[in-house]
Design an enzyme around this catalytic site. Sequence first.
Site, PDB file in Angstrom:
ATOM      1  N   SER A  15      34.662 110.267  74.469  1.00 23.75           N
ATOM      2  CA  SER A  15      34.491 109.845  73.250  1.00 23.75           C
ATOM      3  C   SER A  15      34.442 110.836  71.994  1.00 23.75           C
ATOM      4  CB  SER A  15      33.480 108.577  72.998  1.00 23.75           C
ATOM      5  OG  SER A  15      32.299 109.262  73.382  1.00 23.75           O
ATOM      6  N   GLY A  18      39.854 110.999  69.381  1.00 25.20           N
ATOM      7  CA  GLY A  18      40.951 109.943  69.678  1.00 25.20           C
ATOM      8  C   GLY A  18      40.398 108.614  69.487  1.00 25.20           C
ATOM      9  N   ILE A  19      40.801 107.661  70.502  1.00 23.95           N
ATOM     10  CA  ILE A  19      40.370 106.402  70.162  1.00 23.95           C
ATOM     11  C   ILE A  19      39.148 106.348  70.596  1.00 23.95           C
ATOM     12  CG2 ILE A  19      40.752 104.160  71.671  1.00 23.95           C
ATOM     13  CD1 ILE A  19      43.782 104.760  71.993  1.00 23.95           C
ATOM     14  N   SER A 141      46.221  99.559  78.870  1.00 25.58           N
ATOM     15  CA  SER A 141      47.490 100.156  78.175  1.00 25.58           C
ATOM     16  C   SER A 141      48.672  99.097  78.211  1.00 25.58           C
ATOM     17  CB  SER A 141      47.955 101.455  78.553  1.00 25.58           C
ATOM     18  OG  SER A 141      49.199 101.744  77.902  1.00 25.58           O
ATOM     19  N   TYR A 154      50.747 106.440  86.214  1.00 24.73           N
ATOM     20  CA  TYR A 154      49.706 106.066  85.252  1.00 24.73           C
ATOM     21  C   TYR A 154      49.903 104.695  84.687  1.00 24.73           C
ATOM     22  CZ  TYR A 154      48.304 105.252  80.090  1.00 24.73           C
ATOM     23  OH  TYR A 154      47.794 104.785  78.811  1.00 24.73           O
TER      24      TYR A 154
END
Length: 264
Positions: A15, A18-19, A141, A154
Amino acid sequence: MNIQFNNKRALVTASTGGIGYAIAHGLAEAGADIILNGRSIESVAEAVAKLTQAVPGTSVQGIAADLSTAEGVATLIRDAGEVDILVNNAGIFGPQDFYEADDELWDSYWQTNVMSGVRLSRALLPAMVKKGWGRVVFMSSESARNIPADMIHYGVSKTALLALARGLAKRVAGSGVTVNSVLPGPTLSDGVANMLKDEVERTGKTLESVATAFVLQQRPSSIIQRAATVEEVANMVVYVCSPQASATTGAALRVDGGVVDDIV
């Protein structure tokens, strides 16, 4: 809707940018005490200073730990203590042809993208269940459902998170703890910026315009026809962590801009 996390402690992995940082920022704005995590002491210290300045009065703790190893996860568990909210955001991605992706590459993705969340959830969920309240979120995702041919390793790791979240939701059924997964699509994260930086430099175009061209070419089913912002993804996570989302559990929540061509 007034979302409040007063007296709640939230751990967001990976953290420092980015997201992950956007999620931590959103939770902090709603009153949560925040535990930031990154791999280096320097990046964690910078993120702590940034969030403290951005949301004055927020309690922010930073823990440097590499979640690609069991030892790194153990360090984070030890230093974090009990939490009310766990957002499993740590993950790596990158293209690699299937025939050239060796066991070492597959294992690195599995350890970081999957096992970090397994280990953290196994350690932190029991206290949430005992208190009768908690939130666990796995950052998956759209690639979990729309496996990229050039990133099969991935995509498989992100599909595993959907199964993990659903199974854990059943494991803690009736406890007051919810477990969900969130599926971003193409997002203007630090990782995407790094992936597209050569094209930005070559063309002189903005990151946003290059990202839009990437989405239109590589994800033509996108309905918003652009990359999402990290704040747009964070908004979904903040909601699903909120008291108001108490009836949402075992769900796979898409913030993919409509990339997955599905009506459910």
